[in-house]
Design an enzyme around this catalytic site. Structure first.
Site, PDB file in Angstrom:
ATOM      1  N   SER A  73       0.809  -1.224   0.000  1.00 38.48           N
ATOM      2  CA  SER A  73       0.000   0.000   0.000  1.00 38.48           C
ATOM      3  C   SER A  73       0.838   1.268   0.000  1.00 38.48           C
ATOM      4  O   SER A  73       0.504   2.232  -0.692  1.00 38.48           O
ATOM      5  CB  SER A  73      -0.950   0.012   1.198  1.00 38.48           C
ATOM      6  OG  SER A  73      -1.762  -1.130   1.206  1.00 38.48           O
ATOM      7  N   HIS A 129       1.125   4.438   4.540  1.00 41.74           N
ATOM      8  CA  HIS A 129       0.501   5.020   3.343  1.00 41.74           C
ATOM      9  C   HIS A 129       1.003   6.444   3.134  1.00 41.74           C
ATOM     10  O   HIS A 129       1.333   6.844   2.012  1.00 41.74           O
ATOM     11  CB  HIS A 129      -1.015   5.058   3.484  1.00 41.74           C
ATOM     12  CG  HIS A 129      -1.657   3.711   3.532  1.00 41.74           C
ATOM     13  ND1 HIS A 129      -3.017   3.572   3.696  1.00 41.74           N
ATOM     14  CD2 HIS A 129      -1.164   2.452   3.463  1.00 41.74           C
ATOM     15  CE1 HIS A 129      -3.325   2.283   3.704  1.00 41.74           C
ATOM     16  NE2 HIS A 129      -2.212   1.590   3.579  1.00 41.74           N
TER      17      HIS A 129
END
Length: 181
Positions: A73, A129
């Site tokens: 991610s 992230h």
């Protein structure tokens, strides 16, 4: 271990996690790869993944957050942010039904991750992230300078190594001259 800063970007919780990361990588990556080329794309993915891991480790250390970081991610966020910057008006379909400009979609995901940092009980590594997103932004903003920075580091290391070899050669030559005289 240091190597997990990279290898965690290739580990996933389950098949669904892997599937959605690879779907996002395909959606954002195909056009980014066309613009930057394969090797730079690989650099973006790997560096985004490592920076994502570093951001997660730093956040976990500062806050005591026990959430593990697994998955691509963070690396995908680096690619997504670059995609949003390169193609801000490109339409993306959120949840496959809501059309939205790429820049807005990426900005909303970043905002969700910032908000997620402050929500208790989340099993998502939001700091990872955001670390990847930061790398994507830095690459967009400074692009070639980011590449040049890493290249300069590699060149400096090579020059230092060569100087060390030259010093050793000079020492050996002086020793040989002394012995032969």
């Amino acid at each position: 271990y240091v190597h997990t800063l990279l290898t965690s970007a290739f580990s996933h919780v389950d098949a669904t996690h892997l599937l959605f990361n690879m779907l996002a990588l395909w959606v954002f990556g195909k056009d980014v790869c066309k613009v930057v080329g394969r090797w730079t794309f690989l650099h973006l993915y790997v560096a985004g993944g490592v920076l994502a891991s570093l951001a997660h480790v730093g956040f976990s250390w500062l806050t005591g957050d026990p959430t593990p970081a697994l998955g691509a991610s963070g690396a995908v966020m680096a690619i997504a942010v670059l995609f949003g910057a390169l193609y801000p008006r490109r339409t993306l379909m959120i949840n496959f039904i809501i059309p939205i400009p790429a820049a807005l979609a990426v900005a909303l995901y970043v905002i969700l991750d910032v908000a997620g940092l402050f929500s208790a009980g989340s099993s998502i590594a939001h700091a990872a992230h955001l670390g990847g997103a930061l790398y994507g932004f830095l690459y967009y903003r400074y692009g070639h300078r980011v590449d040049r920075f890493f290249t300069k580091m590699e060149v400096k290391a090579a020059v230092k190594s060569e100087r060390k070899k030259d010093t050793e050669r000079e020492r050996l030559q002086a020793e040989m001259d002394r012995l032969l005289d």
